[in-house]
Design a protein around this motif. Structure first.
Motif, PDB file in Angstrom:
ATOM      1  N   GLU A   1       0.822  -1.204   0.000  1.00 16.39           N
ATOM      2  CA  GLU A   1       0.000   0.000   0.000  1.00 16.39           C
ATOM      3  C   GLU A   1       0.871   1.277   0.000  1.00 16.39           C
ATOM      4  O   GLU A   1       0.555   2.243  -0.691  1.00 16.39           O
TER       5      GLU A   1
ATOM      6  N   LEU B   1      -5.622   0.042  -4.414  1.00 19.06           N
ATOM      7  CA  LEU B   1      -4.518  -0.477  -3.593  1.00 19.06           C
ATOM      8  C   LEU B   1      -4.924  -1.699  -2.774  1.00 19.06           C
ATOM      9  O   LEU B   1      -6.075  -1.838  -2.373  1.00 19.06           O
TER      10      LEU B   1
ATOM     11  N   PRO C   1      -4.112  -3.786   0.806  1.00 19.19           N
ATOM     12  CA  PRO C   1      -3.588  -3.321   2.107  1.00 19.19           C
ATOM     13  C   PRO C   1      -2.375  -4.095   2.649  1.00 19.19           C
ATOM     14  O   PRO C   1      -2.335  -4.476   3.808  1.00 19.19           O
TER      15      PRO C   1
END
Ligand code: 13P
Ligand code: SF4
Length: 299
Positions: free
Chosen positions: A144, A161, A163
């Motif tokens: 991320e 994105l 995580p």
């Protein structure tokens, strides 16, 4: 003695030792080549050795095998698995791909199975350039922070994105860096893009590990705060003895330190552990890796 034994074995097997910049000093000292993920992948592609002994973490050794399916790739400690790479799985990536219909850009810090469902790979040395090269929005996995860094430059694309994170880089705080800066006010702050955005905000230069080495060599500055895994400072000091490098003391990647000289020798003696991947995975994972190698380096 140990080094002589290793040299003899290397000659007998026509082997080359590739080592990442975070490896222990004893490994960096015996390696034929030390570099960042991108440089190591490039070196793996061009070598004419029969055997590659890869001193780094799992995804790097796997990449060397994917690029060189006919060579023997030895990985002296098969348990040296990057925790960030383990944070993403192929199934989850495919689900996101179906949801958004975007291409997948996977950081090389991923398993071969994740690469196999990706459109292109990137490293910290070319992430911005790779995302810029894509025609539409992208799904960026798994780091991320690297994705957030890319977003600072690429404004015309939707970037989804994942995580994931690197525990070692996330452990580097703005406070750690500022304390070093207080002690060494003339030092330039170098940071890896896996660091938290708070650290990126105060850095003078953000680069891959190789990019940091190059920057320090070309700079007139004599002192550098190095916000990445501590092992890089060994290489920096070795190649630039007239300059000072201040590491973040707790920034140690335990996985990178698993490989020892003893394990390298044993691995070459026994020709194991060897990286084994199915032909199907190699075939599929090779495309995104080769596509990334064509884009090349930007830092
Ligand atoms: P580099 O490609 O910049 O060497 O980074 C690899 C890595 O694992 C960083 O944590
Ligand atoms: Fe993985 Fe972080 Fe270690 Fe790099 S430093 S190998 S990203 S855990």
């Amino acid at each position: 003695m140990a080094v002589e034994k290793l040299e003899k074995l290397k000659k007998e097997r026509n082997a080359i030792i590739l080592a990442h910049n975070y490896q222990r000093p004893e490994i960096q000292d015996v390696a034929d080549f030390v570099g960042d993920s991108l440089a190591l992948a490039m070196k793996a592609k061009e070598t004419d050795a029969d055997v590659i002994i890869f001193c780094g973490v799992d995804f790097m050794a796997e990449s060397a095998k994917i690029i060189n399916p006919d060579k023997v790739v030895l990985f002296p400690d098969a348990t040296a698995k990057c925790p960030m790479a383990a944070m993403v799985d192929a199934e989850g990536v495919v689900k996101l791909k179906e949801k958004y219909g975007y291409d997948v850009v996977s950081y090389v810090n991923t398993s071969a199975a994740v690469k196999a469902v990706s459109d292109i790979c990137c490293t910290s040395a070319n992430a911005v350039k790779v995302v810029e090269s894509m025609p539409n929005g992208v799904i960026f996995v798994p780091d991320e922070n690297l994705g957030l860094y890319v977003k600072r430059f690429v404004k015309d694309k939707d970037i989804i994105l994942w995580p994931g994170f690197c525990p070692t880089h996330l452990g580097i705080t703005k406070k750690d860096v500022l304390e070093l800066k207080k002690k060494h006010p003339n030092a330039i702050i170098l940071a890896h893009p896996e660091c938290h955005p708070d650290v990126i905000d105060i850095a003078d230069k953000i680069a891959s590990t190789e990019g940091m080495v190059r920057y320090a060599k070309e700079s007139d500055a004599k002192e550098f705060i190095v916000a990445t895994e501590k092992g890089l400072c060994y290489r920096m000091k070795k190649e630039m003895p007239d300059k000072e490098f201040y590491p973040i003391e707790n920034a140690v990647c335990p996985t990178m330190k698993k490989i020892t000289l003893e394990k390298v020798i044993r691995s070459l003696e026994k020709m194991e552990p060897e990286i084994k991947l199915s032909e199907e995975i190699i075939e599929k994972a090779r495309k995104p890796l080769e596509r990334m190698l064509k884009v090349g380096r930007s830092s």
